[in-house]
Design an enzyme around this catalytic site. Structure first.
Site, mmCIF file in Angstrom:
data_model
loop_
_atom_site.group_PDB
_atom_site.id
_atom_site.type_symbol
_atom_site.label_atom_id
_atom_site.label_comp_id
_atom_site.label_asym_id
_atom_site.label_seq_id
_atom_site.Cartn_x
_atom_site.Cartn_y
_atom_site.Cartn_z
ATOM 1 N N SER A 158 -55.766 11.951 -58.531
ATOM 2 C CA SER A 158 -55.939 12.231 -59.956
ATOM 3 C C SER A 158 -56.588 13.594 -60.150
ATOM 4 O O SER A 158 -57.618 13.893 -59.572
ATOM 5 C CB SER A 158 -56.817 11.138 -60.582
ATOM 6 N N GLY A 159 -55.944 14.439 -60.987
ATOM 7 C CA GLY A 159 -56.462 15.776 -61.257
ATOM 8 C C GLY A 159 -55.894 16.851 -60.366
ATOM 9 O O GLY A 159 -56.291 18.015 -60.462
ATOM 10 N N THR A 163 -48.695 15.976 -62.880
ATOM 11 C CA THR A 163 -47.941 15.986 -64.143
ATOM 12 C C THR A 163 -47.422 17.383 -64.461
ATOM 13 O O THR A 163 -46.278 17.556 -64.885
ATOM 14 C CB THR A 163 -48.823 15.468 -65.279
ATOM 15 N N ASN A 210 -60.575 12.850 -63.225
ATOM 16 C CA ASN A 210 -59.616 13.580 -64.052
ATOM 17 C C ASN A 210 -59.761 13.107 -65.493
ATOM 18 O O ASN A 210 -59.914 11.912 -65.751
ATOM 19 C CB ASN A 210 -58.188 13.343 -63.550
ATOM 20 N N SER A 213 -55.810 11.276 -66.507
ATOM 21 C CA SER A 213 -55.210 10.652 -65.332
ATOM 22 C C SER A 213 -54.131 9.659 -65.761
ATOM 23 O O SER A 213 -54.337 8.834 -66.655
ATOM 24 C CB SER A 213 -56.294 9.935 -64.522
ATOM 25 N N SER A 214 -52.969 9.749 -65.114
ATOM 26 C CA SER A 214 -51.884 8.801 -65.387
ATOM 27 C C SER A 214 -52.211 7.491 -64.690
ATOM 28 O O SER A 214 -52.363 7.449 -63.460
ATOM 29 C CB SER A 214 -50.551 9.361 -64.873
ATOM 30 N N GLY A 438 -51.707 9.140 -56.153
ATOM 31 C CA GLY A 438 -51.999 9.350 -54.746
ATOM 32 C C GLY A 438 -52.916 8.285 -54.187
ATOM 33 O O GLY A 438 -53.334 7.337 -54.869
ATOM 34 N N GLU A 440 -56.050 6.294 -53.139
ATOM 35 C CA GLU A 440 -57.331 6.186 -53.822
ATOM 36 C C GLU A 440 -58.305 5.390 -52.976
ATOM 37 O O GLU A 440 -57.947 4.358 -52.392
ATOM 38 C CB GLU A 440 -57.175 5.525 -55.203
#
Length: 1500
Positions: A158-159, A163, A210, A213-214, A438, A440
């Site tokens: 995330s981050g 995207t 992030n 974050s998605s 990704g 985690e």
């Protein structure tokens, strides 16, 4: 990762560090297995030999673009390369075909412009700098060429920028896919891109790492047709984090849509009965409510707008936000114990309010909603039992309802977006872009992390297989043995998680089916089942946690919420409640369950997610994968910070280290033959003979080094792990011994040189001393001889001097006495004469001074008065000119003043003439009177003389006679009186004559003053006439503009009539000239010959005849186009310019458009460029705007006065011959142009610009391929490298440069042959050279292999050829050479030596003043010397540039270092007009075909 490294003292190595991950240093001491290393940070460490890795000291400071080219492929080498490139804003790096993207946390717009997309279009992977566009282009080209679907997998934590990378890929695929248009008017790719705000609003949230974050996975399928155009698209989503709706940990946030709705406009907030987000339970669990830099109100409007774009109606939007608002109200419902046992009811009035509001928003029954939350209905065979829920169970029921509502809402949004985008069922190929979370690993890892890591394990297996496949393809391509290479798989981890039966997911589903199961029983079941599994461990002091050893590291999971989060079924009461809602949108979210669904007892998130993964991998296995790994350089989300430990962990999680491990299992080091021999040729110089090729020489060198296990491919040398370090160690030893030998030889040479210098110095000192002594003796002898000569000469001189002085004194005394006497006499004479002159001059001066004062005073008074009158008239004129209505009155007034002044001037002339004649008559009368008096005086004087003579004779004859007075006194008195009268008359006449002379002088002066006044009046009259003409022109221009606008309006709305009207049969006198008798006769002949035809038909026939003649190439006459001149003469004769309606212009425009359809024939285009530009020049000179009711402009009246004719003759007499010639050569007549003529002129100007652009673009197209060949970096030849240190093949680029010059010469010959105006030729060459400058300069900045010393020499030699060509055709080249200033300065910088000694100021002010800081920084970091291995600029210069770039980072334009090609039209009509002259067309002869036609007799 690599084999054991045996370092030597002085070797540069990498050592592991707990803080910085890896530190570089130098080996100081080796004690067996213990090695002492001095780090560059100053710290000394002692490490084991097995824990250090070799460092490549020859690696470029700016890193390498493809890390497979690293000499040492290990963790510290990869980390150092990424950091080096990140420091210079190079955020993309290849590892083979895998792209690694490091998030810069700043905007770099120059990397993503349309120009960059054009650069990467068609370029093979690795040819240009690493970029997502290159990956997208490779996928698109492979799909089109091999007819195989492609996929691009974008992963990262995330981050990391997943995207944004996905958006870039979508942009490029849309650019390449042709932008197929959807039914609503927007393209498919636009809808896909514009669906992102909707999905981000409902699927993204702030996490610890992030702010956006998605919380779901996304796979975008872009579908293509047979021709490679986008025909459809679809979006697949995976595993939305439903638990976040009800549970949020600090400092994270819930989904963005909740906060957006709370920040909506006031009327929306009131409609949904919302308020501050801090009061809602689902939002206030975290203290983070708002985000810095994010305006939720603006995001709300943006989301609404995006919903409109993707086709969500306003009613559906309202329903969506009602559901979102109802979820917030559900979260605020709290429960207390009811009156019955284990029952519950809403706690207080606040809870009841939120319950009623939720029911109102969902449009369902309030009581049913309460029952669905607090009760359960159990259906048996015999009866239906209603069971009450305790407060805790009611809270769980509330949360379950909120989660299922949000999940169904998100699924509906995805389906709606897919239906709006539209899928192509006939599509055979697709490119899928996977934006997936990704790996985690947090302090608390729950079921979501478990599923995410399962996804990454599956994708890592796919990734490993792809990397292994690429390795195999590389080995097959190079034809080397690879059968013994092993492939390590992670299938055991996948079996542990998803195998049936016995996998963790299977055990979790089994636990969820039993009502009494808890997370502790589930954990105990896992401990018993996998107690001997090598990938599964139980943490110490943990009752329900378990740890799985993933490929990226160990992750400990907490099982507290595993069972609840895994359940995926809808409570029957919730289903019935929402299905019965009066809101169709809510009811459709919960459709009635089918019988099969009712019978199915259990459904789990884990199983469903596993099935989605299987379908995703099936799609990926049918496509050719491409990988992008996104890296987050720091957790602060700030630019310029590179945290080694963080990046290294992400590289491991992203599988990059695993890919490197696979590479190291085979041959991690791969070098081209020339690079390998260039680096390690010193190990065996004897193998580098002239006739040795690359493979044999490399094999001999490796055999001589005693290495085994290596492989020799077709173009590369493949080394096993550790062999590169061994070769470098031997190379270092040889270089060290060579350095000792060089030092010894240098010291010997310096000592010998010192001795020789000392010996030479001693010899020179001795010679100098002996010479000094000899010169001293000789000097003393010279001095003695000189003393004798001086004594002799001095005595002789003194004697001669005494005599000379005595003689001179005597002569001087005599001369002085004589001169004094003469000077006294001369002085007396001069004084006498001077006194006389002074007296006369003084009297003259005083008289003249008095006269000048009087004259000056008179002139000053007159000038002041006239100036006052003139200023008053000027003010009146200005005031009158300010109003359009007073212009005519001012004109009449000026005419009256002109007439009055002319009359006064003539009156003064007549008065002056009469006065002069009267003066002449009076003077003549005085002269005649004077002559008569003088005659009488002479007669009287003669009579007196005679009488005196007679008396004297009488006295002489009679001397003895007594004198007797015989004189008549009376007569004497009479004569005396008459004499006195005569004298008086004479004196009076003299006085009168003097007075008359003075009057004549005064009259002459007055005449001169009046002449001067007349001349001033004449100039004033001319100025007034000029002012009057300007006022008339303003009136006419205003009337003309008004008339043109009126005519345009009429033409747009009038009825369709015959467009052409023939000229009137009545012969009128035109304002441009007068018709001759010949023209009258011709018109009469035309009328007689065509009496039976209508005027319109005759006009159309003549136009057709003209077009049939001029549409062919009819050549030139005296270097001027015949066609353009003929067209102009015909239009002028037919009065088309003055016609309100005519079809001639449309026919001509259509003829020109059809003539230039062949865009590739430069000769034909040049011919029509000359004709259109010449015709445009004729129209520019001829057409004058004017209204139909406006009177013809009056010519200035001819001056009839004497002084006017004199002034006109003075101004025009020197140019009478030129004026006569201009009148004779006049071929252009001004005419009052109507709207069709002005429109034709505009269309003609547009065609001139279009033809100019076509010729320019043809030349650019021809030169593009040659320019790309000229900029290619030279290949270093091994033999040439050893012999001269320079690359061969310099003649090859020279051929391409000569081809460019040949192309320029060819086009120039065509333009000169067709007599194209000089200004257009210069503009074509100027823009062409600007294009060459852009292409060459951008290639230098984009391609590292082009930014070299040898390539700079090649380009410099080519630029010298272009400069020579510009000098040869200087007239036609114009300022073209100046357009190459960017590439000239860049190449000049590349070829200078000792760049490290150049300061930043020298570069900016002397070497490259025109280049920006970004461009200089790019060149300095990309530069490498392939000839002499010299360094680039110093680090101080690089740091200065980096500091300036950081200051300018907020400026988007300052980040752009590429040049843009200027395709605008660089000239105007006035420039074309100024390059031609009217007299050039005087001698143009029309074509014979028209001269023989009776209807075109006027062309003779």
């Amino acid at each position: 990762m690599v084999a054991t490294f045996n370092p030597a003292v002085g070797s540069h190595v990498w050592v592991e560090d707990p803080d910085e991950a890896w530190l570089d240093g130098e080996v100081l001491e080796i004690n067996g297995d213990q090695i002492k290393v001095l780090c560059n940070s100053g710290k000394q460490v002692v490490v084991k030999a097995s824990n250090i890795y070799p460092k490549d000291v020859e690696a470029p400071a700016s890193g390498v673009e493809d890390m497979t080219r690293l000499a040492y492929l290990h963790e510290p080498g990869v980390l150092q390369n990424l950091q080096s490139r990140y420091d210079i804003n190079e955020i993309y790096t290849y590892t083979g075909s895998i792209l690694i993207a490091v998030n810069p946390f700043r905007r770099l717009p120059h990397l993503y412009s349309s120009h960059m997309m054009a650069e990467y279009k068609g370029a093979s992977l690795g040819e240009l700098s690493p970029h997502p566009f290159a990956v997208a282009d490779a996928a698109y080209r492979q799909m089109v060429n091999e007819k195989v679907s492609q996929s691009i997998l974008v992963s990262g934590e995330s981050g990391a920028g997943k995207t944004e990378s996905t958006k870039l890929l979508m942009r490029y695929l849309a650019y390449m896919g042709g932008r197929a248009t959807a039914t609503e008017g927007r393209s498919v790719e636009q809808k896909v891109l514009e669906s992102n705000p909707v999905l981000e609003a409902f699927g993204n949230a702030k996490t610890v790492r992030n702010n956006n974050s998605s919380r779901f996975g996304k796979f975008v399928e872009i579908q293509f047709d047979q021709s490679g155009r986008i025909s459809g698209a679809a979006i697949r989503t995976y595993l939305l984090e439903r638990s976040r709706v009800c549970q949020v940990s600090d400092p994270e946030r819930n989904y963005h849509c909740f906060y957006m709705l709370c920040a909506a406009p006031e009327e929306d907030v009131k409609r949904f009965k919302l308020s501050d987000p801090k009061i809602y339970h689902y939002l206030n669990q975290s203290k983070c409510i708002s985000l810095d830099g994010l305006n939720d109100a603006e995001e709300y409007h943006a989301t609404r707008k995006a919903m409109d774009v993707v086709g969500i109606s306003f009613e559906e939007q309202e329903a969506i936000f009602r559901v979102v608002a109802s979820i917030l109200h559900l979260g605020n419902i709290e429960f207390a114990k009811g009156t019955e046992i284990d029952s519950s009811i809403p706690r207080d009035e606040k809870s009841w309010f939120h319950l009623r509001t939720a029911a109102e928003l969902l449009m369902c029954d309030e009581k049913l909603l309460e029952d669905s939350l607090c009760k359960r209905i159990m259906v048996t065979r015999d009866e239906t039992i209603t069971k009450s829920l305790d407060p805790e169970a009611a809270l769980l029921s509330r949360d379950a309802l909120a989660k299922i509502m949000y999940s169904r809402l998100f699924d509906w949004l995805v389906e709606k977006i897919n239906s709006s985008i539209g899928q192509d069922p006939d599509s055979k190929y697709l490119i899928g872009v996977l934006d997936i979370y990704g790996f985690e690993s947090f302090k608390t890892n729950s079921f979501e992390q478990f599923c995410i890591n399962l996804t990454n394990e599956k994708l890592q297996q796919h990734f490993n297989q792809h990397v292994f496949k690429m390795e195999q393809e590389e080995y097959k391509k190079e034809e080397i043995n690879w059968s013994y290479i092993e492939f390590v798989d992670n299938q055991d981890i996948l079996d542990l998680i998803e195998k049936k039966p016995g996998g963790i997911i299977a055990l979790l589903d089994e636990a969820c089916m039993f009502p009494r199961s808890t997370h502790e029983t589930f954990a105990q079941k896992l401990y018993q089942t996998y107690k001997n599994h090598k990938r599964f461990t139980k943490p110490k002091l943990a009752r329900s946690d378990f740890t799985i050893c993933h490929y990226a590291g160990d992750v400990t999971y907490q099982t507290e919420f595993f069972l609840d989060k895994n359940k995926d079924y809808v409570i029957a009461e919730h289903q019935a409640l929402l299905n019965a809602s009066t809101c169709s949108f809510v009811a459709n979210l919960f459709p009635p369950l089918s019988d099969d669904s009712k019978q199915s007892k259990f459904s789990s998130i884990g199983t469903r997610f596993k099935q989605q993964l299987v379908s995703l991998l099936e799609i990926l296995n049918t496509t050719e994968p491409h990988y992008i790994r996104c890296i987050k350089p720091n957790n602060l989300l700030k630019p310029g910070i590179f945290e080694n430990q963080n990046v290294l962990q992400q590289l491991r999680c992203g599988g990059v280290m695993e890919a490197i491990r696979i590479s190291c299992a085979g041959y991690p080091t791969r070098k081209h033959f020339d690079e390998f021999l260039n680096r390690f040729g010193i190990l065996a110089p004897q193998v580098l003979d002239k006739n040795s090729d690359g493979p044999p020489a490399c094999k001999k060198l490796l055999d001589k080094a005693g290495l085994e296990g290596y492989q020799i491919g077709k173009s590369k040398v493949f080394l096993r792990a550790g062999q590169m370090a061994e070769l470098d160690t031997r190379r270092t030893e040889i270089l060290g011994r060579s350095a000792s030998i060089i030092q010894r030889k240098v010291r010997s040479y310096l000592a010998q040189k010192t001795f020789i210098n000392l010996r030479i110095s001693a010899t020179q000192i001795q010679a100098v001393c002996r010479g000094y002594l000899a010169r001293s003796i000789y000097e003393s002898m010279r001095r003695e001889t000189a003393a004798l000569k001086i004594q002799r000469d001095s005595r002789k001189f003194l004697a001669r001097k005494a005599y000379t002085e005595l003689y001179s004194a005597t002569v001087s005394v005599q001369a002085g006495m004589r001169g004094m006497i003469s000077r006294k006499e001369l002085s007396f004479r001069r004084q006498t004469k001077a006194a006389t002159i002074i007296q006369s001059r003084c009297r003259v001066f005083l008289a003249r001074l008095h006269y000048r004062k009087l004259k000056k005073a008179a002139i000053t008074t007159q000038c002041a008065w006239r100036g006052k009158v003139a200023r008053k008239e000027l003010r009146n004129l200005k005031m009158a000119a300010r109003e359009t209505g007073a212009l005519q009155e001012a004109k009449n007034k000026l005419e009256k003043q002109v007439e009055e002044l002319t009359w006064r001037l003539q009156l003064e002339k007549r008065m002056r003439t009469d006065l002069e004649e009267a003066k002449k008559q009076e003077n003549a009368k005085y002269e005649s009177s004077l002559e008569e008096i003088q005659n009488k005086f002479k007669e009287t004087e003669a009579l007196l003389i005679k009488e005196r003579e007679a008396a004297r004779k009488v006295s002489e004859v009679l001397p003895l006679i007594k004198e007797v007075p015989v004189i008549d006194q009376e007569l004497m008195e009479k004569l005396t009186n008459e004499n006195e009268k005569l004298k008086g008359m004479v004196s009076s006449l003299e006085i009168k004559i003097d007075e008359t002379a003075k009057e004549l002088q005064e009259t002459a002066r007055i005449s001169q003053d009046r002449l001067r006044q007349a001349l001033e009046a004449e100039s004033k009259v001319a100025k007034l006439k000029t002012a009057m003409q300007k006022l008339e022109e303003k009136i006419l221009d205003m009337e003309a503009e008004k008339h043109i606008m009126r005519q345009q309006t009429i033409l747009n709305t009038s009825m369709n009539t015959v467009p052409g009207h023939p000229p009137s049969a009545t012969i009128k006198n035109l304002e441009n000239g007068h018709r001759t008798n010949l023209e009258n006769q011709i018109n009469e002949a035309e009328v007689d010959g065509n009496a039976r035809k209508s005027a319109a038909e005759r006009q159309l026939e003549n136009v057709d005849t003209l077009i049939n003649c001029v549409k062919e190439n009819i050549g030139f006459s005296n270097e001027k186009p015949i066609a353009a001149f003929t067209i102009y003469k015909c239009l002028l004769h037919w009065k088309c310019f003055e016609s309100e309606k005519t079809s001639a212009f449309d026919c001509l425009i259509e003829m020109i458009g059809s003539a230039i359809e062949n865009e590739d024939d430069n000769g034909h285009l040049a011919y029509w460029l000359t004709n259109t530009s010449a015709l445009l020049f004729l129209l520019q000179k001829s057409l004058k705007t004017g209204g139909s009711g406006a009177t013809a402009r009056k010519k200035p009246p001819v001056t009839t006065s004497l002084f006017g004719r004199m002034a006109l003759s003075f101004r025009s007499s020197p140019n009478l011959a030129a004026a006569a010639e201009a009148a004779a050569l006049a071929v252009i007549r001004p005419v009052e142009a109507k709207y069709p003529a002005l429109l034709f002129k505009q269309q003609l100007a547009a065609y001139v610009e279009k033809i100019f652009g076509m010729i320019r673009d043809n030349l650019k197209k021809e030169l593009t391929a040659l320019i790309s060949l000229c900029i290619q970096a030279p290949r270093i030849s091994k033999g040439g490298m050893q012999r001269s240190g320079r690359s061969l093949g310099k003649d090859s680029p020279a051929i391409h440069w000569q081809s460019i010059i040949d192309g320029l010469n060819s086009l120039l010959a065509i333009l000169k042959e067709n007599h194209v105006p000089l200004v257009l030729i210069q503009k074509i060459h100027t823009q062409t050279f600007s294009f060459i400058n852009v292409q060459l300069f951008n290639s230098l900045l984009l391609r590292k292999e082009c930014c070299t010393f040898s390539n700079g020499e090649f380009v410099k030699s080519g630029l010298a050829e272009l400069e020579l060509w510009c000098g040869q055709v200087n007239e036609y080249a114009g300022p073209s050479w100046d357009e190459l200033k960017h590439v000239r300065q860049a190449v000049g910088f590349l070829v200078i030596h000792q760049k490290y000694r150049v300061s930043y100021d020298d570069i900016v002010h002397d070497l490259c003043p025109i280049l920006s800081v970004q461009q200089l920084y790019r060149i300095c970091t990309l530069y490498w010397d392939d000839c002499y291995n010299t360094r680039s600029v110093s680090q101080e210069v690089i740091s200065s540039m980096r500091a300036l770039m950081t200051e300018e980072s907020n400026d988007a334009d300052s980040n752009s270092f590429l040049l843009d090609d200027n395709s605008s039209i660089p000239f105007s009509i006035d420039e074309i007009s100024s390059s031609m002259h009217e007299k050039d067309f005087a001698s143009v002869k029309p074509t014979k075909e028209l001269l023989e036609n009776q209807d075109f007799v006027f062309l003779h």
